[in-house]
Design a protein around this motif. Structure first.
Motif, PDB file in Angstrom:
ATOM      1  N   ARG A  23     -35.258 -13.500  17.391  1.00  0.00           N
ATOM      2  CA  ARG A  23     -35.744 -13.660  16.022  1.00  0.00           C
ATOM      3  C   ARG A  23     -37.166 -14.201  16.011  1.00  0.00           C
ATOM      4  NH1 ARG A  23     -33.561 -18.193  12.103  1.00  0.00           N
ATOM      5  NH2 ARG A  23     -34.758 -17.694  10.250  1.00  0.00           N
ATOM      6  N   ARG A  24     -37.409 -15.200  16.862  1.00  0.00           N
ATOM      7  CA  ARG A  24     -38.751 -15.771  16.917  1.00  0.00           C
ATOM      8  C   ARG A  24     -39.762 -14.749  17.427  1.00  0.00           C
ATOM      9  NH1 ARG A  24     -40.897 -21.082  20.169  1.00  0.00           N
ATOM     10  NH2 ARG A  24     -43.029 -20.902  19.426  1.00  0.00           N
ATOM     11  N   ALA A  29     -44.213 -11.023  16.386  1.00  0.00           N
ATOM     12  CA  ALA A  29     -44.766  -9.668  16.455  1.00  0.00           C
ATOM     13  C   ALA A  29     -45.198  -9.191  15.072  1.00  0.00           C
ATOM     14  CB  ALA A  29     -43.744  -8.714  17.054  1.00  0.00           C
ATOM     15  N   VAL A  30     -44.411  -9.481  14.046  1.00  0.00           N
ATOM     16  CA  VAL A  30     -44.768  -9.095  12.681  1.00  0.00           C
ATOM     17  C   VAL A  30     -46.031  -9.837  12.235  1.00  0.00           C
ATOM     18  CG1 VAL A  30     -44.019  -9.218  10.269  1.00  0.00           C
ATOM     19  CG2 VAL A  30     -42.444  -8.412  12.028  1.00  0.00           C
ATOM     20  N   ALA A  31     -46.111 -11.137  12.532  1.00  0.00           N
ATOM     21  CA  ALA A  31     -47.297 -11.913  12.174  1.00  0.00           C
ATOM     22  C   ALA A  31     -48.521 -11.391  12.916  1.00  0.00           C
ATOM     23  CB  ALA A  31     -47.071 -13.388  12.490  1.00  0.00           C
ATOM     24  N   LEU A  32     -48.358 -11.019  14.175  1.00  0.00           N
ATOM     25  CA  LEU A  32     -49.459 -10.446  14.937  1.00  0.00           C
ATOM     26  C   LEU A  32     -49.931  -9.142  14.311  1.00  0.00           C
ATOM     27  CD1 LEU A  32     -51.287 -10.472  17.457  1.00  0.00           C
ATOM     28  CD2 LEU A  32     -49.468  -9.227  18.638  1.00  0.00           C
ATOM     29  N   GLY A  33     -48.995  -8.323  13.881  1.00  0.00           N
ATOM     30  CA  GLY A  33     -49.362  -7.073  13.203  1.00  0.00           C
ATOM     31  C   GLY A  33     -50.167  -7.322  11.952  1.00  0.00           C
ATOM     32  N   HIS A  34     -49.767  -8.309  11.158  1.00  0.00           N
ATOM     33  CA  HIS A  34     -50.515  -8.644   9.941  1.00  0.00           C
ATOM     34  C   HIS A  34     -51.924  -9.125  10.281  1.00  0.00           C
ATOM     35  CE1 HIS A  34     -47.297  -7.963   7.144  1.00  0.00           C
ATOM     36  NE2 HIS A  34     -46.478  -8.812   7.771  1.00  0.00           N
TER      37      HIS A  34
END
Length: 110
Positions: A23-24, A29-34
């Motif tokens: 989950r972390r 990964a999602v935050a990195l994409g943003h």
């Protein structure tokens, strides 16, 4: 029966830890994409602003080509204007340098 309980607890704890770790990692990964998308937008804005400033600099730049056959007095005046501007910049640089040295001397030497 005791070993069955121990291994069950260990297995469940491992699965729970794997879930939290996964989950972390997913959220990271999602935050990195943003952030990558935002960095791309900022880079695009920077490129646009750089192009604007370059166009302004080129428009403001005064081109001086060969002046063969031009008016000698006008050319002399232009050269004198350039020399005066250079002297003024040199004087300003020297004044800034002197204040910097004085500030550093008072700061370090007291």
């Amino acid at each position: 029966m005791l070993w069955f309980t121990v291994w069950t607890v260990l297995t469940l704890a491992t699965l729970a830890g794997a879930f939290w770790l996964g989950r972390r990692l997913w959220r990271s990964a999602v935050a990195l994409g943003h952030e990558v998308v935002r960095a791309g937008d900022v880079a695009q804005q920077l490129a646009e602003r750089t192009a604007q400033l370059e166009a302004q600099a080129r428009a403001a730049q005064q081109r001086s080509g060969p002046a063969l056959g031009g008016d000698a007095d006008a050319l002399r005046q232009h050269v004198e204007q350039l020399r005066a501007a250079r002297r003024a910049r040199r004087t300003e640089r020297r004044a800034r340098h002197r204040t910097t040295v004085a500030d550093a001397a008072t700061r370090w030497l007291g």
